[in-house]
Design a protein around this motif. Structure first.
Motif, PDB file in Angstrom:
ATOM      1  N   PRO A  31     -12.059 -11.764 -57.990  1.00  0.00           N
ATOM      2  CA  PRO A  31     -12.957 -11.714 -57.027  1.00  0.00           C
ATOM      3  C   PRO A  31     -13.473 -10.014 -55.784  1.00  0.00           C
ATOM      4  O   PRO A  31     -14.445  -9.576 -55.551  1.00  0.00           O
ATOM      5  CB  PRO A  31     -12.254 -12.269 -55.539  1.00  0.00           C
ATOM      6  N   VAL A  32     -12.686  -9.152 -56.123  1.00  0.00           N
ATOM      7  CA  VAL A  32     -13.188  -8.142 -56.353  1.00  0.00           C
ATOM      8  C   VAL A  32     -14.518  -7.534 -57.107  1.00  0.00           C
ATOM      9  O   VAL A  32     -14.879  -6.392 -56.539  1.00  0.00           O
ATOM     10  CB  VAL A  32     -11.704  -6.919 -56.855  1.00  0.00           C
ATOM     11  N   LEU A  33     -13.769  -7.441 -58.649  1.00  0.00           N
ATOM     12  CA  LEU A  33     -14.740  -6.804 -59.446  1.00  0.00           C
ATOM     13  C   LEU A  33     -16.134  -8.078 -58.941  1.00  0.00           C
ATOM     14  O   LEU A  33     -17.260  -7.006 -58.772  1.00  0.00           O
ATOM     15  CB  LEU A  33     -14.144  -7.062 -60.818  1.00  0.00           C
ATOM     16  N   PHE A  34     -15.888  -9.461 -58.508  1.00  0.00           N
ATOM     17  CA  PHE A  34     -17.917  -9.728 -58.117  1.00  0.00           C
ATOM     18  C   PHE A  34     -18.008  -8.853 -57.257  1.00  0.00           C
ATOM     19  O   PHE A  34     -19.478  -8.516 -57.153  1.00  0.00           O
ATOM     20  CB  PHE A  34     -17.302 -10.907 -57.795  1.00  0.00           C
ATOM     21  N   ARG A  35     -17.552  -8.833 -56.187  1.00  0.00           N
ATOM     22  CA  ARG A  35     -17.575  -7.853 -54.968  1.00  0.00           C
ATOM     23  C   ARG A  35     -17.837  -6.652 -54.870  1.00  0.00           C
ATOM     24  O   ARG A  35     -19.636  -6.018 -54.821  1.00  0.00           O
ATOM     25  CB  ARG A  35     -16.337  -7.692 -54.100  1.00  0.00           C
ATOM     26  N   LEU A  36     -18.000  -5.931 -56.370  1.00  0.00           N
ATOM     27  CA  LEU A  36     -17.803  -4.522 -56.615  1.00  0.00           C
ATOM     28  C   LEU A  36     -19.577  -4.436 -57.251  1.00  0.00           C
ATOM     29  O   LEU A  36     -20.399  -3.289 -57.187  1.00  0.00           O
ATOM     30  CB  LEU A  36     -17.279  -3.855 -57.536  1.00  0.00           C
ATOM     31  N   LEU A  37     -18.969  -5.322 -58.149  1.00  0.00           N
ATOM     32  CA  LEU A  37     -20.984  -6.199 -59.018  1.00  0.00           C
ATOM     33  C   LEU A  37     -21.828  -5.950 -58.421  1.00  0.00           C
ATOM     34  O   LEU A  37     -22.787  -6.490 -58.293  1.00  0.00           O
ATOM     35  CB  LEU A  37     -20.609  -6.656 -59.805  1.00  0.00           C
ATOM     36  N   SER A  38     -21.766  -6.970 -56.973  1.00  0.00           N
ATOM     37  CA  SER A  38     -22.739  -7.844 -56.462  1.00  0.00           C
ATOM     38  C   SER A  38     -22.804  -7.692 -55.220  1.00  0.00           C
ATOM     39  O   SER A  38     -24.371  -7.949 -54.638  1.00  0.00           O
ATOM     40  CB  SER A  38     -22.591  -9.409 -56.615  1.00  0.00           C
ATOM     41  N   GLY A  39     -21.974  -7.143 -54.486  1.00  0.00           N
ATOM     42  CA  GLY A  39     -22.349  -6.255 -52.670  1.00  0.00           C
ATOM     43  C   GLY A  39     -21.943  -7.351 -52.288  1.00  0.00           C
ATOM     44  O   GLY A  39     -22.182  -7.977 -50.861  1.00  0.00           O
ATOM     45  N   GLN A  40     -21.495  -9.059 -53.013  1.00  0.00           N
ATOM     46  CA  GLN A  40     -21.141  -9.786 -51.842  1.00  0.00           C
ATOM     47  C   GLN A  40     -20.069 -10.334 -51.821  1.00  0.00           C
ATOM     48  O   GLN A  40     -18.502  -9.937 -53.126  1.00  0.00           O
ATOM     49  CB  GLN A  40     -21.460 -11.181 -52.207  1.00  0.00           C
ATOM     50  N   TRP A  41     -18.949 -10.827 -50.816  1.00  0.00           N
ATOM     51  CA  TRP A  41     -17.281 -11.616 -50.274  1.00  0.00           C
ATOM     52  C   TRP A  41     -18.183 -12.678 -51.235  1.00  0.00           C
ATOM     53  O   TRP A  41     -18.684 -13.396 -50.029  1.00  0.00           O
ATOM     54  CB  TRP A  41     -16.730 -10.760 -49.517  1.00  0.00           C
ATOM     55  N   PRO A  42     -17.781 -13.390 -51.790  1.00  0.00           N
ATOM     56  CA  PRO A  42     -17.578 -14.564 -52.080  1.00  0.00           C
ATOM     57  C   PRO A  42     -16.776 -15.227 -50.896  1.00  0.00           C
ATOM     58  O   PRO A  42     -15.389 -15.640 -50.492  1.00  0.00           O
ATOM     59  CB  PRO A  42     -16.806 -15.287 -53.037  1.00  0.00           C
ATOM     60  N   GLU A  43     -17.931 -16.331 -50.314  1.00  0.00           N
ATOM     61  CA  GLU A  43     -16.993 -17.142 -48.695  1.00  0.00           C
ATOM     62  C   GLU A  43     -16.724 -18.495 -49.270  1.00  0.00           C
ATOM     63  O   GLU A  43     -16.707 -19.244 -49.958  1.00  0.00           O
ATOM     64  CB  GLU A  43     -18.084 -17.484 -48.235  1.00  0.00           C
ATOM     65  N   VAL A  44     -14.797 -18.494 -48.778  1.00  0.00           N
ATOM     66  CA  VAL A  44     -14.545 -19.773 -49.079  1.00  0.00           C
ATOM     67  C   VAL A  44     -14.258 -20.400 -47.940  1.00  0.00           C
ATOM     68  O   VAL A  44     -13.758 -19.826 -47.065  1.00  0.00           O
ATOM     69  CB  VAL A  44     -13.240 -18.883 -50.231  1.00  0.00           C
TER      70      VAL A  44
END
Length: 135
Positions: free
Chosen positions: A58-71
């Motif tokens: 999830p941290v890598l996703f945030r860094l690459l996409s600029g979004q934080w996955p909503e759960v």
């Protein structure tokens, strides 16, 4: 359309990580088996690296996409805990979990994994149907 690309990229990364783990250690990327070996103190380096990699996703996703996955969790904590224990029990009873059987086992055309995944999916479909009736 972005969601499809994220799902495709995620699936490819899961497959890649499973392949790398098998090639590097000879072990199947089954989370229940990895967690079980970690708790027993076996294969600490490879298991710990794999689990840390999962947590960093999830941290890598945030860094690459600029979004934080909503759960969003709609179940209570007791339900989540009981569900977690049931999943753990089932994965031990079934000699593996969806990641080991579904990702690696199906790719190897393992008959045991095909039966396991068919059982997982049938149970999941029935559970969603029954819970939908009572919701």
């Amino acid at each position: 359309m972005t969601d499809y690309w994220n799902a495709l990229a995620g699936g490819m990364l899961i497959g890649l990580s499973a392949a790398v783990l098998v090639l590097a250690t000879g072990r199947v990327a089954g989370i229940s088996g990895i967690a079980g070996r970690l708790l027993q103190g076996v294969q600490l380096a490879a298991g710990a690296a794999f689990v840390v990699g999962l947590a960093c996703g999830p941290v890598l996703f945030r860094l690459l996409s600029g979004q934080w996955p909503e759960v969003t969790l709609t179940a209570s904590w007791p339900i989540l805990v009981v569900g977690g224990f049931l999943v753990g029990f089932g994965s031990r009873m079934g000699s593996g979990c969806t990641s080991g059987h579904g990702v690696v086992g199906l790719a190897r055309l393992s008959r045991r994994s095909i039966v396991a995944v068919a059982t997982f999916m049938t149970t999941a479909i029935l559970t969603v149907y029954v819970m939908g009736i009572f919701a």
